[in-house]
Write a protein that holds these residues in place. Structure first.
Motif, PDB file in Angstrom:
ATOM      1  N   PHE A 132     -50.106 -13.514  30.472  1.00  0.00           N
ATOM      2  CA  PHE A 132     -49.622 -13.714  29.336  1.00  0.00           C
ATOM      3  C   PHE A 132     -49.859 -12.506  28.281  1.00  0.00           C
ATOM      4  CE2 PHE A 132     -50.237 -15.586  24.992  1.00  0.00           C
ATOM      5  CZ  PHE A 132     -49.060 -16.231  24.868  1.00  0.00           C
ATOM      6  N   ALA A 133     -51.043 -11.829  28.780  1.00  0.00           N
ATOM      7  CA  ALA A 133     -51.414 -10.707  28.004  1.00  0.00           C
ATOM      8  C   ALA A 133     -50.544  -9.300  28.413  1.00  0.00           C
ATOM      9  CB  ALA A 133     -53.029 -10.547  28.344  1.00  0.00           C
ATOM     10  N   VAL A 134     -50.273  -9.439  29.571  1.00  0.00           N
ATOM     11  CA  VAL A 134     -49.388  -8.492  30.322  1.00  0.00           C
ATOM     12  C   VAL A 134     -48.142  -8.398  29.545  1.00  0.00           C
ATOM     13  CG1 VAL A 134     -48.464  -7.423  32.287  1.00  0.00           C
ATOM     14  CG2 VAL A 134     -50.997  -7.919  32.254  1.00  0.00           C
ATOM     15  N   GLU A 135     -47.618  -9.668  29.643  1.00  0.00           N
ATOM     16  CA  GLU A 135     -46.151  -9.812  28.870  1.00  0.00           C
ATOM     17  C   GLU A 135     -46.418  -9.400  27.493  1.00  0.00           C
ATOM     18  OE1 GLU A 135     -45.904 -14.339  29.572  1.00  0.00           O
ATOM     19  OE2 GLU A 135     -45.196 -13.974  31.481  1.00  0.00           O
ATOM     20  N   ARG A 136     -47.301  -9.669  26.818  1.00  0.00           N
ATOM     21  CA  ARG A 136     -47.402  -9.400  25.128  1.00  0.00           C
ATOM     22  C   ARG A 136     -47.410  -7.937  25.418  1.00  0.00           C
ATOM     23  NH1 ARG A 136     -49.661 -13.795  21.482  1.00  0.00           N
ATOM     24  NH2 ARG A 136     -48.051 -15.358  22.065  1.00  0.00           N
ATOM     25  N   ALA A 137     -48.523  -7.216  26.153  1.00  0.00           N
ATOM     26  CA  ALA A 137     -48.424  -5.711  26.239  1.00  0.00           C
ATOM     27  C   ALA A 137     -47.274  -5.100  26.319  1.00  0.00           C
ATOM     28  CB  ALA A 137     -49.534  -5.073  27.165  1.00  0.00           C
ATOM     29  N   ARG A 138     -46.416  -5.798  27.475  1.00  0.00           N
ATOM     30  CA  ARG A 138     -45.054  -5.020  27.738  1.00  0.00           C
ATOM     31  C   ARG A 138     -44.211  -5.085  26.788  1.00  0.00           C
ATOM     32  NH1 ARG A 138     -43.359  -2.082  32.392  1.00  0.00           N
ATOM     33  NH2 ARG A 138     -45.278  -2.026  33.442  1.00  0.00           N
ATOM     34  N   ALA A 139     -44.486  -6.251  25.778  1.00  0.00           N
ATOM     35  CA  ALA A 139     -43.460  -6.366  24.564  1.00  0.00           C
ATOM     36  C   ALA A 139     -43.695  -5.329  23.500  1.00  0.00           C
ATOM     37  CB  ALA A 139     -43.605  -7.692  24.061  1.00  0.00           C
ATOM     38  N   GLU A 140     -45.009  -4.820  23.679  1.00  0.00           N
ATOM     39  CA  GLU A 140     -45.165  -3.776  22.673  1.00  0.00           C
ATOM     40  C   GLU A 140     -45.102  -2.233  23.333  1.00  0.00           C
ATOM     41  OE1 GLU A 140     -49.633  -3.645  21.551  1.00  0.00           O
ATOM     42  OE2 GLU A 140     -49.712  -5.712  21.308  1.00  0.00           O
ATOM     43  N   GLY A 141     -44.602  -2.211  24.531  1.00  0.00           N
ATOM     44  CA  GLY A 141     -44.190  -0.923  25.198  1.00  0.00           C
ATOM     45  C   GLY A 141     -45.546  -0.551  26.073  1.00  0.00           C
ATOM     46  N   ILE A 142     -46.161  -1.315  26.279  1.00  0.00           N
ATOM     47  CA  ILE A 142     -47.421  -0.620  26.930  1.00  0.00           C
ATOM     48  C   ILE A 142     -46.965  -0.791  28.350  1.00  0.00           C
ATOM     49  CG2 ILE A 142     -49.738  -0.969  27.635  1.00  0.00           C
ATOM     50  CD1 ILE A 142     -50.293  -1.877  24.846  1.00  0.00           C
TER      51      ILE A 142
ATOM     52  N   GLU B 249     -56.399  -6.309  23.978  1.00  0.00           N
ATOM     53  CA  GLU B 249     -57.221  -5.206  23.303  1.00  0.00           C
ATOM     54  C   GLU B 249     -57.946  -4.233  24.252  1.00  0.00           C
ATOM     55  OE1 GLU B 249     -59.881  -7.522  20.616  1.00  0.00           O
ATOM     56  OE2 GLU B 249     -58.210  -7.879  19.509  1.00  0.00           O
ATOM     57  N   ALA B 250     -58.365  -5.229  25.557  1.00  0.00           N
ATOM     58  CA  ALA B 250     -58.902  -4.191  26.534  1.00  0.00           C
ATOM     59  C   ALA B 250     -57.750  -3.286  27.208  1.00  0.00           C
ATOM     60  CB  ALA B 250     -59.510  -5.115  27.509  1.00  0.00           C
ATOM     61  N   ILE B 251     -56.750  -3.848  27.252  1.00  0.00           N
ATOM     62  CA  ILE B 251     -55.360  -2.883  27.685  1.00  0.00           C
ATOM     63  C   ILE B 251     -54.943  -1.853  26.921  1.00  0.00           C
ATOM     64  CG2 ILE B 251     -52.972  -3.094  28.084  1.00  0.00           C
ATOM     65  CD1 ILE B 251     -53.174  -5.923  29.041  1.00  0.00           C
ATOM     66  N   ARG B 252     -55.111  -2.360  25.478  1.00  0.00           N
ATOM     67  CA  ARG B 252     -54.922  -0.876  24.533  1.00  0.00           C
ATOM     68  C   ARG B 252     -55.996  -0.009  24.589  1.00  0.00           C
ATOM     69  NH1 ARG B 252     -54.354  -5.056  20.325  1.00  0.00           N
ATOM     70  NH2 ARG B 252     -52.261  -5.983  20.260  1.00  0.00           N
TER      71      ARG B 252
END
Lengths: 383, 184
Positions: free
Chosen positions: A296-306, A376-379
Motif C-alpha cells: 500500500f505504501a509503495v502504491e502511494r509512493a509510486r503515485a508521488e512519482g517515487i 516516510e522511510a521510502i522518501r
C-alpha cells in the motif's frame, strides 16, 4: 458450508479457517493441537471437519504432546498438522528439532501474536521469525512460509504439505494474527483440480531398504510403519540404517545432508512476489500483513512519482539470499517493515553486504504499521 | 479506485464481528466487489470493546484498515466516544439510540434506531446486529440491499432464517422510512 471432503467455491472466511481447509485439500487427516489465540479457529475448524472426512482431531494436553503426536501420525503414513501461537510455539521447539532429525513430513502453523511470554494474546506480532529459523537446538535448515491473505493461507497450507513430503521435513507456516483473523474472499477449486504430492515411497524391496539412504536430491524415500519395511528412528545421530552412530564423522555426514537438502534446493523452494522492481530505486521487503501494508505504501509512493518496488517474501526460510544480493547491486535501499525490532531486516542487511542500505521500520506489536511510517522511510531513503 | 470504509463498533457478544462479516461477504461474494474484514477485540469472551473494520473496493485491497470511514455504526457508548470524534464530520453515524447518548454538539449526520429494542420485540435480543445491518443497507449504498440480505441468510445458523429476515427487514424498512421522512 456442506460436509463434502473438500469444499469448492467462493467463501468469505478468516485466514485460520482457510488454513484448515487448505490442509484438508492437501489431504491432512490428522490434527493434534492445543487451542491458543489467535490460532484457536484452526483447531476449532479441524475439530468440526476432521470427523466429517474420516480424519482424526485430538485436543492434546499441551503443545509438547501436540508436536509429538503429529510426528507419530506422519510415521504412520498420515498427513498431519498442528497450529499454535507464541507460547505454544516455544513449547514445540524441542520436538520440531526431533521432526527435523527424523526427517518427518508435517506442518506446524504459528499464527503470530505479540510477545514475549503471554504478551498481547489477541493482537498482532511477527516476533517469532528468528525462532522459526533457529528455535530448536543444534544446527539445521527449515522451510517457513508467510501467507499475506486468507486466500494464501489456503494455498500455502497445500504448498506446505507438498514441501514437507518432497523434502521430508517439518514445514512452518508463519502467519500473523491479522492474516489469521481477517476475512476475505477465498476461492477453493474443485477437488479434481487440486494436485498434491504423495509421499516418496521406497523403490526397493523391504530387504534392501535402508531408511536414510538419500536419492540424488539428498532426500531419502520414506516407508510408513506397518508396510513391511524395517526402520528405526532416533533423535540420536544415526547412520543410514537409522541406528545410533555417535561419531563426528556420522554427525558430519548427517547434518550436512539435512542442511543441504534444503539449502541446495532453495531455487525450488523459494517463492517471492515482486512488483515494480524493474526500475525501482528503493525496495520494500516484507512478509505477511506487513507486506500488504508495505505494498500500500509503495502504491502511494509510486503515485508521488517515487521509483519504489515491492519484494514480498512468501518463503522466509530458506532466506532468498541470491535475490537480495542481485537487487542490492542495483537499488539504493531496502525498507524492511516488520512487527518486531528487526529480524528479517538482519538477513536483508547481511545479504546486501553494504551495497545497498537496509532501513528497518520496526513495530513493537499489538497492531500494524501506519502506512505513512513506511512511506516516510521510502522518501528518506532517497534523500 | 473507489474505496469505501465502514467501522462497526460495540461490545463483545452483540454480534459486531458477524455484522461486519455479513457486510464484507455481501460485497465480496454477492456483489462482485473486493472486501476485507479485520477485527479487534480484547481477551474477554463478552463485554469488552470490539470493532469490525470493513473495506470495500473495486480493486484489490492491500491495506485492510480504515483510514477515512464512509460510515460509522456504533452500538455502545464506548464505541461512539472512541470512533465518532476521529471521523470527518459529514460521515453518517448510525447508532443504537438506547445504547448511545450523543454529545450535545454532535456534528455528524446521526441516524438513530432502537435496534436492540426492535430485536427484543421480535423475540431475541441476539438479532439486534441484523436489525442494524438492515438499517445500514437502507441508509448506505456501499453494498446493495439485495446482496446484504443474501449475505445475512447465508451467514446465520440454520433454523433462524425467518427471524433474521424479519430483523433485517425491520431495520431496513425503518431506515427507508426515516430517509423518506427526511429525519435524521
Amino acid at each position: 458450508m456442506s460436509s463434502r471432503k473438500s469444499l469448492s467455491g467462493d467463501f468469505f472466511i478468516t485466514g485460520d479457517v482457510a488454513c484448515a481447509e487448505g490442509a484438508i485439500s492437501a489431504g491432512c487427516r490428522f490434527f493434534a493441537g492445543y487451542p491458543i489465540t489467535p490460532a484457536t479457529e484452526i483447531a476449532e475448524r479441524m475439530s468440526e471437519r476432521q470427523p466429517e472426512i474420516g480424519g482424526t482431531y485430538i485436543q492434546m494436553e499441551d503443545e509438547i504432546a501436540s508436536m509429538n503426536a503429529i510426528l507419530g501420525a506422519s510415521w504412520a503414513g498420515v498427513k498431519a498438522m498442528t497450529a499454535t501461537s507464541g507460547p505454544g510455539f516455544s513449547l514445540m521447539m524441542e520436538n520440531l528439532g526431533l521432526g527435523v532429525m527424523l526427517e518427518t513430513p508435517c506442518v506446524l502453523v504459528n499464527v503470530q501474536r505479540a510477545g514475549p511470554s503471554t504478551g498481547l494474546p489477541t493482537l498482532a506480532g511477527q516476533g517469532d521469525m528468528m525462532q522459526a529459523r533457529w528455535g530448536s537446538h543444534g544446527h539445521y535448515s527449515i522451510i517457513a512460509l508467510c501467507p499475506d491473505s486468507p486466500q494464501e493461507m489456503y494455498q500455502l497450507a497445500i504448498k506446505a504439505f507438498d514441501l514437507s513430503e518432497k523434502y521430508r521435513t517439518p514445514v512452518l507456516i508463519m502467519a500473523d494474527e491479522v492474516v489469521g483473523h481477517m476475512s476475505e474472499k477465498v476461492t477453493i477449486p474443485p477437488p479434481e483440480e487440486i494436485k498434491t504430492l504423495p509421499r516418496r515411497k521406497p523403490a526397493v524391496p523391504p530387504e534392501k531398504y535402508l531408511p536414510y539412504v538419500p536419492d540424488a536430491d539428498l532426500v531419502p524415500p520414506m516407508a510408513n510403519a506397518g508396510e513391511g519395511y524395517h526402520f528405526h528412528v532416533t533423535g540420536l545421530t544415526h547412520d543410514e540404517r537409522g541406528y545410533p552412530l555417535m561419531t563426528a564423522e556420522a554427525q558430519d555426514k548427517l547434518i550436512r545432508r539435512l542442511v543441504n537438502k534444503i539449502d541446495k534446493n532453495q531455487d525450488d523452494i523459494i517463492m517471492l512476489k515482486e512488483d515494480w522492481l524493474d526500475d525501482a530505486e528503493v525496495v520494500v521487503c516484507s512478509y505477511g500483513i506487513s507486506a500488504r501494508i508495505g505494498k500500500f505504501a509503495v502504491e502511494r509512493a509510486r503515485a508521488e512519482g517515487i521509483k519504489a518496488g515491492m519484494l514480498r517474501l512468501i518463503t522466509a526460510w530458506p532466506f532468498p539470499e541470491n535475490r537480495i544480493r542481485q537487487l542490492s547491486k542495483k537499488v539504493k535501499a531496502f525498507i524492511v517493515p516488520e512487527i518486531n525490532c528487526g529480524q528479517i531486516a538482519l538477513e536483508v542487511e547481511r545479504c546486501s553486504s553494504g551495497r545497498a542500505s537496509t532501513i528497518l521500520v520496526p513495530h513493537m506489536g499489538g497492531g500494524v504499521h501506519q502506512p505513512h511510517t513506511i512511506i516516510e522511510a521510502i522518501r528518506k531513503a532517497l534523500k | 479506485m473507489k474505496r469505501e470504509e465502514i467501522i462497526l463498533g460495540g461490545f463483545g457478544g452483540q454480534g459486531i464481528i458477524l455484522a461486519g462479516s455479513i457486510v464484507g461477504k455481501a460485497a465480496a461474494i454477492f456483489n462482485g466487489q473486493n472486501s476485507t474484514l479485520t477485527q479487534d477485540y480484547g481477551p474477554e469472551a463478552r463485554g469488552g470493546a470490539c470493532r469490525a473494520q470493513v473495506v470495500v473496493s473495486d480493486s484489490p485491497v492491500s491495506y485492510p484498515y480504515v483510514e477515512n470511514p464512509s460510515v460509522l455504526v456504533v452500538m455502545s457508548q464506548e464505541a461512539y466516544e472512541k470512533y465518532a470524534a476521529g471521523a470527518k464530520q459529514d460521515v453518517p453515524l448510525l447508532i443504537d439510540e438506547d445504547l448511545v447518548k450523543l454529545k450535545k454538539d454532535e456534528k455528524h449526520p446521526v441516524f438513530p434506531i432502537p435496534a436492540t429494542r426492535f430485536a427484543r420485540e421480535l423475540g431475541r435480543e441476539a438479532v439486534a446486529n441484523i436489525v442494524m445491518v438492515g438499517f445500514l443497507a437502507a441508509i448506505s449504498s456501499i453494498v446493495p440491499a439485495e446482496a446484504m440480505k443474501k449475505s445475512v441468510l447465508s451467514s446465520v445458523p440454520k433454523g433462524t432464517e425467518e427471524l433474521n429476515t424479519k430483523a433485517f427487514e425491520r431495520g431496513y424498512n425503518y431506515g427507508k422510512e426515516q430517509l423518506a421522512a427526511g429525519k435524521r
